[in-house]
Design an enzyme around this catalytic site. Sequence first.
Site, short mmCIF file in Angstrom:
data_model
loop_
_atom_site.label_atom_id
_atom_site.label_comp_id
_atom_site.label_asym_id
_atom_site.label_seq_id
_atom_site.Cartn_x
_atom_site.Cartn_y
_atom_site.Cartn_z
N CYS A 1 0.83 -1.21 0.00
CA CYS A 1 0.00 0.00 0.00
C CYS A 1 0.86 1.26 0.00
O CYS A 1 0.67 2.16 -0.82
CB CYS A 1 -0.92 -0.03 1.22
SG CYS A 1 -1.89 1.46 1.41
N CYS B 1 -1.48 1.62 -3.23
CA CYS B 1 -2.49 2.69 -3.07
C CYS B 1 -1.90 4.09 -3.03
O CYS B 1 -2.36 5.00 -3.72
CB CYS B 1 -3.28 2.50 -1.78
SG CYS B 1 -3.41 0.83 -1.14
N LYS C 1 0.28 5.35 -6.09
CA LYS C 1 -0.65 5.39 -7.23
C LYS C 1 -1.58 6.60 -7.13
O LYS C 1 -1.79 7.30 -8.11
CB LYS C 1 -1.48 4.10 -7.23
CG LYS C 1 -2.61 4.14 -8.20
CD LYS C 1 -3.68 3.15 -7.86
CE LYS C 1 -4.57 3.60 -6.73
NZ LYS C 1 -5.50 2.55 -6.31
N TYR D 1 -8.55 -3.75 -12.09
CA TYR D 1 -8.56 -2.36 -11.65
C TYR D 1 -7.18 -1.70 -11.75
O TYR D 1 -7.07 -0.51 -12.06
CB TYR D 1 -9.17 -2.23 -10.24
CG TYR D 1 -8.24 -2.49 -9.07
CD1 TYR D 1 -7.55 -1.45 -8.46
CD2 TYR D 1 -8.08 -3.78 -8.56
CE1 TYR D 1 -6.70 -1.68 -7.38
CE2 TYR D 1 -7.24 -4.02 -7.49
CZ TYR D 1 -6.56 -2.97 -6.90
OH TYR D 1 -5.73 -3.21 -5.83
N GLU E 1 -6.58 1.70 -13.87
CA GLU E 1 -6.06 2.87 -13.15
C GLU E 1 -4.80 3.41 -13.84
O GLU E 1 -4.67 4.62 -14.07
CB GLU E 1 -5.75 2.50 -11.69
CG GLU E 1 -7.01 2.31 -10.86
CD GLU E 1 -6.75 1.96 -9.40
OE1 GLU E 1 -7.67 2.10 -8.60
OE2 GLU E 1 -5.62 1.53 -9.06
N HIS F 1 -27.95 19.90 -2.42
CA HIS F 1 -28.06 20.50 -3.75
C HIS F 1 -27.13 21.71 -3.89
O HIS F 1 -26.98 22.47 -2.95
CB HIS F 1 -29.51 20.94 -3.96
CG HIS F 1 -29.76 21.45 -5.33
ND1 HIS F 1 -29.82 20.63 -6.43
CD2 HIS F 1 -29.96 22.72 -5.77
CE1 HIS F 1 -30.04 21.38 -7.50
NE2 HIS F 1 -30.14 22.65 -7.13
N GLU G 1 -26.70 13.84 -4.98
CA GLU G 1 -28.12 13.96 -4.63
C GLU G 1 -28.99 13.03 -5.49
O GLU G 1 -30.08 12.64 -5.09
CB GLU G 1 -28.60 15.40 -4.73
CG GLU G 1 -28.64 15.97 -6.13
CD GLU G 1 -29.10 17.43 -6.16
OE1 GLU G 1 -30.17 17.72 -5.62
OE2 GLU G 1 -28.37 18.28 -6.71
P1 FAD Z 1 1.44 -6.04 2.02
O1 FAD Z 1 1.02 -4.64 2.25
O2 FAD Z 1 1.78 -6.43 0.65
O3 FAD Z 1 2.67 -6.33 2.99
C1 FAD Z 1 3.38 -7.52 2.97
C2 FAD Z 1 4.79 -7.26 3.44
O4 FAD Z 1 5.42 -8.50 3.71
C3 FAD Z 1 5.65 -6.57 2.40
O5 FAD Z 1 6.22 -5.40 2.96
C4 FAD Z 1 6.72 -7.59 2.05
O6 FAD Z 1 7.96 -7.01 1.76
C5 FAD Z 1 6.77 -8.43 3.31
N1 FAD Z 1 7.22 -9.81 3.12
C6 FAD Z 1 6.77 -10.70 2.20
N2 FAD Z 1 7.34 -11.91 2.39
C7 FAD Z 1 8.16 -11.79 3.45
C8 FAD Z 1 9.01 -12.70 4.15
N3 FAD Z 1 9.06 -14.00 3.81
N4 FAD Z 1 9.75 -12.22 5.19
C9 FAD Z 1 9.68 -10.91 5.55
N5 FAD Z 1 8.88 -10.02 4.94
C10 FAD Z 1 8.12 -10.46 3.92
N6 FAD Z 1 -5.86 -1.38 -1.89
C11 FAD Z 1 -6.80 -0.46 -1.54
O7 FAD Z 1 -7.50 -0.64 -0.53
N7 FAD Z 1 -6.96 0.70 -2.26
C12 FAD Z 1 -6.20 0.98 -3.35
O8 FAD Z 1 -6.38 2.02 -3.99
C13 FAD Z 1 -5.21 0.03 -3.74
N8 FAD Z 1 -4.41 0.27 -4.79
C14 FAD Z 1 -3.44 -0.63 -5.13
C15 FAD Z 1 -2.65 -0.35 -6.24
C16 FAD Z 1 -1.67 -1.25 -6.63
C17 FAD Z 1 -0.79 -0.92 -7.83
C18 FAD Z 1 -1.48 -2.45 -5.88
C19 FAD Z 1 -0.41 -3.43 -6.28
C20 FAD Z 1 -2.27 -2.73 -4.78
C21 FAD Z 1 -3.27 -1.83 -4.41
N9 FAD Z 1 -4.12 -2.07 -3.31
C22 FAD Z 1 -5.08 -1.16 -2.97
C23 FAD Z 1 -4.03 -3.34 -2.55
C24 FAD Z 1 -3.29 -3.14 -1.22
O9 FAD Z 1 -2.05 -2.53 -1.46
C25 FAD Z 1 -3.12 -4.48 -0.54
O10 FAD Z 1 -4.40 -5.09 -0.42
C26 FAD Z 1 -2.52 -4.37 0.85
O11 FAD Z 1 -1.28 -3.73 0.82
C27 FAD Z 1 -2.37 -5.77 1.47
O12 FAD Z 1 -1.76 -5.68 2.72
P2 FAD Z 1 -1.00 -6.93 3.34
O13 FAD Z 1 -0.70 -6.56 4.76
O14 FAD Z 1 -1.75 -8.17 3.08
O15 FAD Z 1 0.35 -7.08 2.51
#
Ligand code: FAD
Length: 458
Positions: A43, A48, A51, A184, A188, A443, A448
Amino acid sequence: MTKYDYDLFVIGAGSGGVRAARLAAQLGKKVAVAEEDRPGGTCVLRGCVPKKFMVYASEVPEQIDYARGFGWDAQAGSFDWNAFRDRNQAELTRLSQIYSANLVKAGVEIVNAHAAFADAHTLVLTTKSGGQRRVTADTILIAVGGWPFLPQHCPGVAEHGLTSNDMFLLPELPKTMAIVGGGYIAVEFAGIMHGLGVDVTLLYRGQKILRGFDDEVRDHLSNEMTLRGVKIHTECDPVKLHLDEKGRTVVTLNTGGTATFDKVLYASGRKPKTEGLNLDALGIKPDVHGAVPVDPFSRTEVENVYAIGDVTNRANLTPVAIREAIAFVETVYKANPTAYDHENIPTAVFSQPQIGTVGLTEAEAVEKGIEFDVYTTRFKPMKTSFVGGNSRIFMKLIVERKSDVVIGVHMVGGDAGEIIQLAGIAVKAKLTKAQWDATCAVHPTAAEELVTLKDKRA
Ligand code: FAD
C-alpha cells in the site's frame, strides 16, 4: 511470558502485519515483525499511496481544460516526470519511517530480514547479507501480502514486460505504452499514463474490462475511457514480446499482426507471496490461487499460525487487511473470537472517471436468486455542461423487492470513491430505498441523484 522468544511473531510489515503487531504489543505482548523490504508494504511503497499521487498528477491537464472553460487563461505547460517521481518516492520514505516509528513506539521489535518456517513455532530469519538466526514464537502471523506475476505463456514477457512495481520508478515517461490486463490496476494505470500525456493502448483478452464489476459499470467506464482517448482492444492478448533495433517493444498479438510500444505494462494479475516461506514445514498447502487457506478467524490448519491480508486472497484491499488484523487481535489476545465480515465492502477504482461500488452487482443478485428492482441514471455533471463535453456520470441502485433494502450501489463519475464510502454505511446498515429517499438531497451535487432516483428500470 511463554517458553518462546516472542508471544507473537509477524511476517511482513505491510497494512495487516503492522496493525496486528502494534495492537498486540499495546496489550503488553512481546512482539516482533520481520520485513524483508521497508515497513509499509504494498500500500505505502508500491500500491495505493504512490498510485493515488500519480492519479492526482495525471488529473491536472483535465483540470486545466476546465479552467479554460471557466474563463481562465490557463496553459498546461510541461510535466517533469523526474521531479514528480522523486517527490513521490520521498513521500513514501517519509510514510515508511512513520510506520517504523509507530511500531517502535508500541514496543514492537522490527527485524529487517526474510522469514521462513522451520516448524510451527520456529522461524529462520535471513538478512540481506546472508546472516541467519532462528527465533521461536507462541503465535505466528503470516502477513506477507502479494506480488505481481508475469504470465509464463508469452515469450519475452519476463525480459521486456513491466509490472506495477516498475511504474513508480520509470527512468523516463514513455511516449507510447501498452497495458495488458483488464482489472482495476490496469484501468487505473491507463488513466494515469493517459493523463500524463502517454499514448495508451489497453489490451485485454476478455470481452469486457473489469471482470467482477457490474456490467453497466464496465460498459460505462469503457466508453468514458475511450472518449478520453485511451484505446481499448478486447479479446486481444500478446503472444510474444521482443525489442526492435530502437529498443521499443514489439508485441505480437493473438489476433494476428504486431504493434510497437515504448513500454509494455503487464497488469494481468497478482499472487500471494508464499514462495520462500517454506509452508511445507507446516504441511500447509496453498490453494489453487497460491493463497494460504484460513478459517473465518484467520487461523490456518496449524493451530498457532494465522494469516491475514492479501496472502489469504479474500478481498485484496488495505482496509480489509487492517480489519482482519484487528479481528485477529480480538480473537487471540482479547478472548473475543471475531470473524471479519467480508460482505458489503465498499471499494473505489481510481480510474478516470472513478468507480465506486458496494454490495451486489446485478449478475450476483440474479445468481443468488434475489428478486430485485434496478434504478439507474446517466447525466452530464454540471461542470461538464458548463464547459462542454460529452462525459456522463452513471449511477445504479439495486433494491431487493421483498424487503426494499438497497443491496447494491454502483457509480462511475467524479468523486465516486468519496461518495461510495458513505453509501457503504447505508448498504452495510441494510437501509431501505424508502429510507434513502427520505434523506434530504444536498443540492447542487451529483450525489443527490442517489436519493432522488424514482423510475424503476422496466
Ligand atoms: P502487504 O502490504 O503487501 O505487505 C506484505 C509485506 O510482507 C511486504 O512489505 C513484504 O515485503 C513483506 N514480506 C513478504 N514476504 C516476506 C518474508 N518472507 N519475510 C519478511 N517479509 C516479507 N488497496 C486499496 O485498498 N486501495 C487501493 O487504492 C489500492 N491500490 C493498489 C494499487 C496497486 C498498484 C497495488 C499493487 C495494490 C493496491 N491495493 C489497494 C491493494 C493493497 O495494497 C493491498 O491489499 C494491501 O497492501 C495488502 O496488505 P498486506 O498486509 O496483506 O500485505
